[in-house]
Design an enzyme around this catalytic site. Structure first.
Site, PDB file in Angstrom:
ATOM      1  N   VAL A  18      -5.791  -1.255  14.431  1.00  0.00           N
ATOM      2  CA  VAL A  18      -6.279   0.060  14.867  1.00  0.00           C
ATOM      3  C   VAL A  18      -7.584  -0.093  15.638  1.00  0.00           C
ATOM      4  CG1 VAL A  18      -7.100   2.330  14.116  1.00  0.00           C
ATOM      5  CG2 VAL A  18      -5.117   1.281  13.002  1.00  0.00           C
ATOM      6  N   ASP A 203       0.812   6.535  -0.845  1.00  0.00           N
ATOM      7  CA  ASP A 203       0.232   6.762   0.482  1.00  0.00           C
ATOM      8  C   ASP A 203       0.424   8.213   0.916  1.00  0.00           C
ATOM      9  OD1 ASP A 203      -0.651   5.621   3.296  1.00  0.00           O
ATOM     10  OD2 ASP A 203       1.197   6.746   3.667  1.00  0.00           O
ATOM     11  N   LYS A 207      -2.415  11.404   1.644  1.00  0.00           N
ATOM     12  CA  LYS A 207      -2.431  12.277   2.826  1.00  0.00           C
ATOM     13  C   LYS A 207      -2.247  13.741   2.443  1.00  0.00           C
ATOM     14  CE  LYS A 207      -0.528   8.483   5.552  1.00  0.00           C
ATOM     15  NZ  LYS A 207       0.709   7.910   6.145  1.00  0.00           N
ATOM     16  N   GLY A 304       0.553   2.949  13.709  1.00  0.00           N
ATOM     17  CA  GLY A 304       0.534   2.086  14.883  1.00  0.00           C
ATOM     18  C   GLY A 304      -0.839   2.061  15.516  1.00  0.00           C
TER      19      GLY A 304
END
Length: 435
Positions: A18, A203, A207, A304
């Site tokens: 990232v 995960d 979020k 990504g």
């Protein structure tokens, strides 16, 4: 105008994929970013535990002292991209106490420490940006805090973990078993060697904690998010769901019921014609239902290098323009969080039962004793044989809405029937159609 002002000097902690995406994006899109930010945005310092000689840092200097970067007087904003919890939290706290704006993609730190971090930002009159912490390149944080700021959010539901979505998509399209689909995801780099955080829903729960806090003004209550993974889903469940007009998705759901907030992550049956049912592969999607805008759907790459970097850079542009980050929850307002036993849902049940007359009627009788109505049912015609040769069939039932507490009691009674020969599978049906 943009290039006549002093650049925003950025320090980046971390040099993984990232961080490399952020460096690339700030370089390739420098002129358009400067125009939108009102001044150039330049990386002047990078700190990482180890050097990566092949990465182009541009004019930025490199060091291995991450802690020093948090208070470096030569940077205006700290970008935390190291992951993990303890050191990342220390860096964020240090920078905020020094009055520096910070930008992070660290959903775990926010889910566990979001209240304290946002309070620090308020006290020290600086900002905390975390668009990249949820759903990668999808601008869902800004949608909640700005685009829908004039609305009252009733509920939201999201596919917010690409690994789980890829696995369920592969199981749906190719009839693979969970273990085979997981192995494929690992081979393609979509799943970690230890996939627990993804496939067991942790995960996604991180979020959902963030989304719920922003949508409903609650505190960051990760411990109160019900979490269930996808490892028990079978190809047979997916096929029976298809026959009944559904697809199985791993959803994060948060809802303001009027008497408390639901926050839950679990597999769910989604009507095949619904917008979320067609979101496949590693894509993410968040559907928000609010009282003025109605249903708004946000779909895109949930992870990504470049999609996540896109969200980081968006936060940097906000810092450059001195635009406030997401508002901190009111410390005097903390709505009641409901437990999973308090929800009301329809349910898909797969009941392994002996292949003999009257079994379905006996199951239906038990359900009726708990005032549970059957919406649809499928009974497999051909029997499956156990290792001991005894034949059994899966009885598939979709119920109408029932409180989870009642369903728990009913399932215990059904499980105790002598005709039931294995563990009952229960999957909730997603209610995506009303307030």
């Amino acid at each position: 105008m943009a290039t006549s002002l002093a650049p925003l000097r950025v320090g980046i902690c971390g040099l993984g994929t990232v961080a490399q995406g952020v460096l690339r994006l700030l370089s390739e899109n420098a002129s358009s970013i400067a125009l939108r930010a009102g001044r150039p945005v330049e990386v002047v310092r990078v700190a990482s535990r180890r050097a990566r000689p092949g990465v182009d840092l541009g004019a930025a200097s490199f060091g291995t002292d991450l802690r020093a970067l948090a208070t470096d007087p030569d940077i205006d904003v700290l970008v935390e991209l190291i992951g993990g919890e303890e050191l990342a939290l220390e860096l964020l706290e240090t920078a905020l106490k020094a009055g520096k704006p910070v930008v992070t993609a660290n959903k775990a730190v926010l889910a566990l420490h979001g209240d304290a971090l946002m309070a620090l930002a308020n006290v020290h009159r600086t900002t905390l940006g975390f668009e990249a912490a949820v759903a990668g390149g999808i601008p869902v944080i800004v949608a909640l805090t700005r685009g829908l700021a004039g609305n009252r959010v009733r509920w939201l539901a999201g596919i917010i973990n690409g690994t789980s979505n890829y696995i369920l998509s592969a199981m749906t399209s190719a009839g693979r078993r969970f273990a085979d689909a997981l192995a494929e995801a690992q081979a393609l780099g979509y799943a970690e060697a230890d996939p627990t955080f993804d496939v067991e829903g942790i995960d996604a729960a991180h979020k959902l904690t963030i989304l719920s806090a922003l949508a409903f003004g609650t505190r960051f209550r990760f411990a109160d998010v019900y979490t269930e993974g996808i490892s028990a889903i079978t190809p047979e469940d997916i096929e029976f769901a298809r026959q009944l007009g559904y697809r199985i998705k791993h959803l994060g759901i948060a809802r303001d019921t009027g008497h408390g907030i639901e926050a839950r992550v679990h597999p769910a049956l989604v009507p095949a014609g619904h917008m979320l049912a067609s979101v496949d592969g590693v894509m993410n999607a968040v559907l928000i239902h609010s009282n003025a805008a109605g249903d708004t759907l946000y779909v895109g790459a949930g992870a990504g290098a470049l999609p996540t970097a896109s969200a980081v850079v968006a936060d940097l542009i906000d810092v450059a323009r001195d635009t406030a980050g997401p508002p901190a929850p009111d410390p005097d307002v903390d709505q009641r969080m409901l437990g999973i036993e308090d929800i009301v849902s329809a349910y898909y049940l797969r009941i392994p039962a002996l292949d003999r007359p009257g079994v379905f009627a006996r199951v239906a009788t038990v359900l009726s004793e708990y005032e549970i109505s059957i919406e649809a049912a499928v009974q497999r015609a051909e029997a499956v044989h156990r290792d001991d040769g005894g034949p059994w069939v899966p009885i598939i039932i979709v119920t109408q809405d029932v409180p989870e507490r009642v369903m728990n009691e009913a399932l215990a009674a059904v499980q105790a029937l002598p005709d039931v020969v294995g563990q009952i599978m229960r999957i909730r049906v997603a209610d995506l159609g009303h307030d």
